[in-house]
Design a protein around this motif. Structure first.
Motif, PDB file in Angstrom:
ATOM      1  N   ILE A   7       3.448  16.737  -3.693  1.00 31.94           N
ATOM      2  CA  ILE A   7       4.174  15.538  -4.158  1.00 31.94           C
ATOM      3  C   ILE A   7       4.348  15.597  -5.667  1.00 31.94           C
ATOM      4  O   ILE A   7       5.443  15.354  -6.194  1.00 31.94           O
ATOM      5  CB  ILE A   7       3.420  14.258  -3.748  1.00 31.94           C
ATOM      6  CG1 ILE A   7       3.481  14.059  -2.232  1.00 31.94           C
ATOM      7  CG2 ILE A   7       4.017  13.031  -4.468  1.00 31.94           C
ATOM      8  CD1 ILE A   7       2.682  12.884  -1.727  1.00 31.94           C
ATOM      9  N   ARG A   8       3.279  15.926  -6.380  1.00 32.43           N
ATOM     10  CA  ARG A   8       3.353  15.984  -7.841  1.00 32.43           C
ATOM     11  C   ARG A   8       4.263  17.122  -8.307  1.00 32.43           C
ATOM     12  O   ARG A   8       4.921  17.014  -9.348  1.00 32.43           O
ATOM     13  CB  ARG A   8       1.954  16.152  -8.430  1.00 32.43           C
ATOM     14  CG  ARG A   8       1.023  14.986  -8.157  1.00 32.43           C
ATOM     15  CD  ARG A   8      -0.248  15.086  -9.000  1.00 32.43           C
ATOM     16  NE  ARG A   8      -1.011  16.296  -8.702  1.00 32.43           N
ATOM     17  CZ  ARG A   8      -1.968  16.379  -7.792  1.00 32.43           C
ATOM     18  NH1 ARG A   8      -2.267  15.301  -7.059  1.00 32.43           N
ATOM     19  NH2 ARG A   8      -2.633  17.502  -7.597  1.00 32.43           N
ATOM     20  N   ASN A  68       8.069  16.085  -7.065  1.00 38.37           N
ATOM     21  CA  ASN A  68       8.510  14.818  -7.653  1.00 38.37           C
ATOM     22  C   ASN A  68       7.738  14.568  -8.945  1.00 38.37           C
ATOM     23  O   ASN A  68       6.826  13.728  -8.984  1.00 38.37           O
ATOM     24  CB  ASN A  68       8.298  13.661  -6.669  1.00 38.37           C
ATOM     25  CG  ASN A  68       9.206  13.736  -5.458  1.00 38.37           C
ATOM     26  OD1 ASN A  68      10.287  13.162  -5.445  1.00 38.37           O
ATOM     27  ND2 ASN A  68       8.765  14.458  -4.425  1.00 38.37           N
ATOM     28  N   SER A 119       5.284  11.536 -10.397  1.00 36.37           N
ATOM     29  CA  SER A 119       4.709  10.740  -9.311  1.00 36.37           C
ATOM     30  C   SER A 119       3.186  10.731  -9.425  1.00 36.37           C
ATOM     31  O   SER A 119       2.587  11.608 -10.058  1.00 36.37           O
ATOM     32  CB  SER A 119       5.118  11.309  -7.955  1.00 36.37           C
ATOM     33  OG  SER A 119       6.516  11.283  -7.796  1.00 36.37           O
ATOM     34  N   ILE A 134      -0.430   6.953  -3.291  1.00 35.84           N
ATOM     35  CA  ILE A 134       0.833   7.643  -3.552  1.00 35.84           C
ATOM     36  C   ILE A 134       1.855   6.654  -4.106  1.00 35.84           C
ATOM     37  O   ILE A 134       2.064   5.575  -3.541  1.00 35.84           O
ATOM     38  CB  ILE A 134       1.391   8.307  -2.277  1.00 35.84           C
ATOM     39  CG1 ILE A 134       0.483   9.445  -1.822  1.00 35.84           C
ATOM     40  CG2 ILE A 134       2.806   8.830  -2.505  1.00 35.84           C
ATOM     41  CD1 ILE A 134       0.897  10.085  -0.514  1.00 35.84           C
ATOM     42  N   SER A 135       2.483   7.045  -5.225  1.00 38.08           N
ATOM     43  CA  SER A 135       3.597   6.278  -5.780  1.00 38.08           C
ATOM     44  C   SER A 135       4.596   7.278  -6.357  1.00 38.08           C
ATOM     45  O   SER A 135       4.247   8.077  -7.234  1.00 38.08           O
ATOM     46  CB  SER A 135       3.120   5.316  -6.873  1.00 38.08           C
ATOM     47  OG  SER A 135       4.214   4.565  -7.383  1.00 38.08           O
ATOM     48  N   TYR A 136       5.818   7.263  -5.848  1.00 39.90           N
ATOM     49  CA  TYR A 136       6.820   8.240  -6.268  1.00 39.90           C
ATOM     50  C   TYR A 136       7.455   7.831  -7.598  1.00 39.90           C
ATOM     51  O   TYR A 136       7.638   6.651  -7.886  1.00 39.90           O
ATOM     52  CB  TYR A 136       7.894   8.394  -5.191  1.00 39.90           C
ATOM     53  CG  TYR A 136       7.355   9.035  -3.936  1.00 39.90           C
ATOM     54  CD1 TYR A 136       7.197  10.413  -3.853  1.00 39.90           C
ATOM     55  CD2 TYR A 136       6.956   8.255  -2.853  1.00 39.90           C
ATOM     56  CE1 TYR A 136       6.677  11.002  -2.709  1.00 39.90           C
ATOM     57  CE2 TYR A 136       6.434   8.837  -1.712  1.00 39.90           C
ATOM     58  CZ  TYR A 136       6.294  10.212  -1.652  1.00 39.90           C
ATOM     59  OH  TYR A 136       5.761  10.787  -0.526  1.00 39.90           O
ATOM     60  N   ARG A 137       7.787   8.843  -8.377  1.00 42.23           N
ATOM     61  CA  ARG A 137       8.398   8.603  -9.683  1.00 42.23           C
ATOM     62  C   ARG A 137       9.664   7.752  -9.549  1.00 42.23           C
ATOM     63  O   ARG A 137       9.926   6.887 -10.372  1.00 42.23           O
ATOM     64  CB  ARG A 137       8.714   9.957 -10.348  1.00 42.23           C
ATOM     65  CG  ARG A 137       9.541   9.856 -11.644  1.00 42.23           C
ATOM     66  CD  ARG A 137       8.846   9.048 -12.703  1.00 42.23           C
ATOM     67  NE  ARG A 137       9.688   8.861 -13.885  1.00 42.23           N
ATOM     68  CZ  ARG A 137       9.429   7.962 -14.823  1.00 42.23           C
ATOM     69  NH1 ARG A 137       8.365   7.186 -14.724  1.00 42.23           N
ATOM     70  NH2 ARG A 137      10.226   7.842 -15.863  1.00 42.23           N
ATOM     71  N   SER A 165      10.267   5.408  -7.436  1.00 41.75           N
ATOM     72  CA  SER A 165       9.869   4.010  -7.251  1.00 41.75           C
ATOM     73  C   SER A 165       9.354   3.416  -8.557  1.00 41.75           C
ATOM     74  O   SER A 165       9.677   2.264  -8.901  1.00 41.75           O
ATOM     75  CB  SER A 165       8.796   3.905  -6.170  1.00 41.75           C
ATOM     76  OG  SER A 165       9.280   4.346  -4.922  1.00 41.75           O
ATOM     77  N   ARG A 198       7.547   8.503   3.639  1.00 38.14           N
ATOM     78  CA  ARG A 198       8.389   9.095   2.590  1.00 38.14           C
ATOM     79  C   ARG A 198       9.829   9.250   3.070  1.00 38.14           C
ATOM     80  O   ARG A 198      10.784   8.956   2.331  1.00 38.14           O
ATOM     81  CB  ARG A 198       7.832  10.458   2.171  1.00 38.14           C
ATOM     82  CG  ARG A 198       8.638  11.113   1.042  1.00 38.14           C
ATOM     83  CD  ARG A 198       8.183  12.531   0.761  1.00 38.14           C
ATOM     84  NE  ARG A 198       8.406  13.419   1.890  1.00 38.14           N
ATOM     85  CZ  ARG A 198       9.586  13.978   2.180  1.00 38.14           C
ATOM     86  NH1 ARG A 198      10.645  13.732   1.429  1.00 38.14           N
ATOM     87  NH2 ARG A 198       9.704  14.773   3.227  1.00 38.14           N
ATOM     88  N   ILE A 243      14.064  10.544  -4.326  1.00 39.05           N
ATOM     89  CA  ILE A 243      12.782  11.050  -3.830  1.00 39.05           C
ATOM     90  C   ILE A 243      13.058  12.423  -3.232  1.00 39.05           C
ATOM     91  O   ILE A 243      13.770  12.549  -2.238  1.00 39.05           O
ATOM     92  CB  ILE A 243      12.181  10.099  -2.781  1.00 39.05           C
ATOM     93  CG1 ILE A 243      11.898   8.732  -3.405  1.00 39.05           C
ATOM     94  CG2 ILE A 243      10.898  10.685  -2.200  1.00 39.05           C
ATOM     95  CD1 ILE A 243      11.379   7.695  -2.430  1.00 39.05           C
TER      96      ILE A 243
END
Length: 593
Positions: free
Chosen positions: A172-173, A176, A179, A197-200, A202, A404, A518
């Motif tokens: 994920i990192r 994205n 994130s 988890i928090s996406y960039r 978002s 996701r 995403i």
């Protein structure tokens, strides 16, 4: 005699099987499966005489029946071929619904395609479909175990899901950048504790375009290792839910809520120096209250009105009292609120005691200091409930991938929708502005100076300041959109009412919210199983995250029915400013002036 059959093969497709001498199979296992499928389809029992690396011999289990097949390995290649075949049965076959060849492995292969499309495929549906399609009766436990085996083949085991979490967070990192993805394990036994988890995309959308409003809630998971799914969600310009951060914890408690909110504080603190004062809505369980006070001490933390209203309704069980309560909830001024309280006290003095447990400062529009922009209930509750329903049977990595993919779909669809809008404000705000403009014609406008106006109606006079964007009715300040009084003042001064809405309601803000994408995550076969992302931050290849100690108890779980209709935003009770009756506005009043 050869039997032409339509049976499922190992590749999940339905093909025609005709056993003939010289027919080849890629390996002995495929041969076994094919013959088992044929035996079930033709309703006869198969008895394996010999099975090893070089040959496979089977016959009909009925004494005296000549059916038999001899399959041998081809020299120099891994394939097997039919050398001898007597394909005619003289026995009556299996005359009952129970078939010896209908093993758990056969059930798993039979339902794999259906489970791939629908993980909620229930064991009772499996056994019924197998009976209808194959004429075979399997037990509930066979169906359950078959589903478990098929789920493991498709998605991996629950245990593998926890083991893959560090590598998943790293992906994920990597895919994205910006994130936040981290997993925490217990120090002694490395059992799973928390995943955040928090996406960039978002984070960017919330900080740069959303209202400073967050919803916090959780849902219990019903998978093999239980746990809870936590979520912090915002609201976009058009009132759609905008998930900011998702977490899975081994158990909902004070410690895990404190950790989740601290992670929220970190990602917001890292990304902005001028974070506005947040308004946070929740059911204000003690765990959440303590965490918010510790990490967002300046935030306004209010009750979800659905939770409050249900508590009030269940406490008093009086329809008239509940109706007056909703009038009190939406009262814009303290005077209006107090008058409604007086009406409720006349019906029941116990209302005052209830107010001591649920102070109006935490939920009433007239007293709550935070700005909710007309958003009062937790939309995130229904979202979490749906996620739990769709994903509880998936391993943790697959669960997060399902979420996701849904977020990605929302971002793409809303981005495309926003591009097509040509107005200044989003459709929901445009509608409310149009209603305010229509109501504005009922008022008389007296201009005091450049920016101040008196708006006169039969009910009262309101003061509007278009420079400060303030109306004495307080609706403009509380909802972020010009009220009817403000619309009257702006129209009289030749201003465009739409330009005086808060920026968070503009189409430009909506587009900014979904500006970033995403990005996809590669298949797990490409992951490098490093242990980065565990507590402490440094990579440690010796750490293997184990499942949490919590396990689903045996037996049928108790069902908790969530009333979806209760999740809908309650309708505001309209009161006429002329006759003071409920159910219509001043514009539609039929009482003669």
């Amino acid at each position: 005699m050869d039997h032409a059959l339509v049976v499922p093969d190992s590749s999940d497709a339905i093909v025609e099987h005709s056993l003939v001498i010289g027919q080849e199979f890629p390996d002995v296992e495929t041969c076994r499966r094919t013959l088992k499928d044929i035996a079930i389809a033709m309703h006869f029992d198969l008895r394996i005489v010999k099975s090893d690396r070089s040959r496979f011999i089977a016959k009909c289990s009925k004494e005296g029946c000549p059916w038999h097949v001899h399959v041998a390995k081809c020299p120099g290649v891994p394939t097997f071929t039919i050398r001898t075949l007597h394909g005619e049965h003289t026995c009556e076959g299996v005359r009952n619904l129970h078939h010896q060849q209908a093993s758990v492995g056969w059930v798993a292969r039979s339902v794999e395609a259906r489970i791939r499309d629908n993980p909620q495929y229930k064991p009772k549906e499996i056994l019924q479909d197998i009976r209808d399609q194959h004429g075979v009766a399997v037990s509930y436990m066979q169906a359950w175990r078959g589903k478990e085996r098929s789920m493991a083949a498709l998605h991996g085991t629950f245990e593998e899901g926890y083991r893959l979490l560090p590598a998943y967070c790293e992906q994920i990192r990597k895919t994205n950048p910006g994130s936040v993805a981290s997993v925490v394990a217990t120090r002694q036994e490395n059992c799973f504790q928390c995943l955040f988890i928090s996406y960039r995309a978002s984070i960017y959308g919330f900080i740069n375009a959303c209202r400073p409003l967050l919803e916090l809630d959780k849902v219990d998971l019903k998978g093999k290792y239980l746990g809870s799914l936590l979520c912090a969600a915002a609201v976009d310009a058009d009132d759609a839910l905008f998930p900011l951060a998702i977490a899975i914890v081994d158990v909902e408690n004070d410690e895990n809520w404190m950790w989740f909110v601290s992670e929220l504080r970190k990602l917001l603190g890292v990304n902005t120096e001028n974070m506005p004062r947040l308004t946070i809505l929740s059911e204000r369980r003690q765990s959440i209250v303590g965490a918010v006070e510790a990490h967002f001490p300046s935030a306004f933390h209010g009750f979800c009105l659905r939770y409050i209203s249900e508590n009030f309704r269940d406490t008093f069980k009086n329809t008239k009292l509940v109706n007056i309560f909703w009038n009190a909830v939406y009262a814009l001024t303290s005077a209006e609120f107090e008058s409604k309280i007086a009406e409720m006290v006349e019906i029941s003095h116990d209302v005052l005691q209830w107010f001591q447990v649920f102070p109006p400062q935490l939920w009433a529009v007239a007293y709550f200091e935070g700005v909710r922009y007309g958003h009062f209930t937790l939309g995130v509750t229904e979202l979490l409930y749906n996620w739990a329903l769709e994903c509880h049977e998936l391993p943790v990595v697959q669960m997060m991938e399902h979420i996701r993919l849904q977020l990605t779909s929302w971002f793409n669809n809303r981005r495309e929708t926003g591009i097509r809008w040509t107005s200044i404000l989003v459709p929901s705000a445009e509608k409310r502005i149009s209603e305010a403009i229509a109501d504005a014609h009922c008022y008389q406008v007296l201009r005091a100076n450049e920016v101040e106006f008196e708006i006169v109606s039969t009910e009262r006079t309101n003061i509007v300041d278009i420079r400060s964007r303030v109306c004495s009715c307080r609706r403009w300040q509380l909802y972020g959109l010009p009220c009817a009084h403000a619309a009257a003042a702006l129209i009289s001064s030749g201003q465009n009412v739409h330009l005086f809405a808060e920026p968070c309601f503009t189409v430009a803000s909506h587009r900014e919210t979904y500006l970033q994408m995403i990005n996809p995550i590669p298949d797990k076969s490409y992951w490098k199983e490093s242990r980065e992302g565990t507590e402490g931050g440094a990579a440690n290849l010796d750490i293997t995250i184990r499942p949490p100690k919590t396990r689903r108890p045996p037996g049928r779980p108790k069902k908790k029915v969530l009333r979806v209709e209760n999740l809908k935003r309650p309708k505001r009770v309209v009161q006429c400013g002329r006759c003071h009756l409920l159910g219509h506005s001043q514009k539609k009043c039929t009482m003669p002036i």
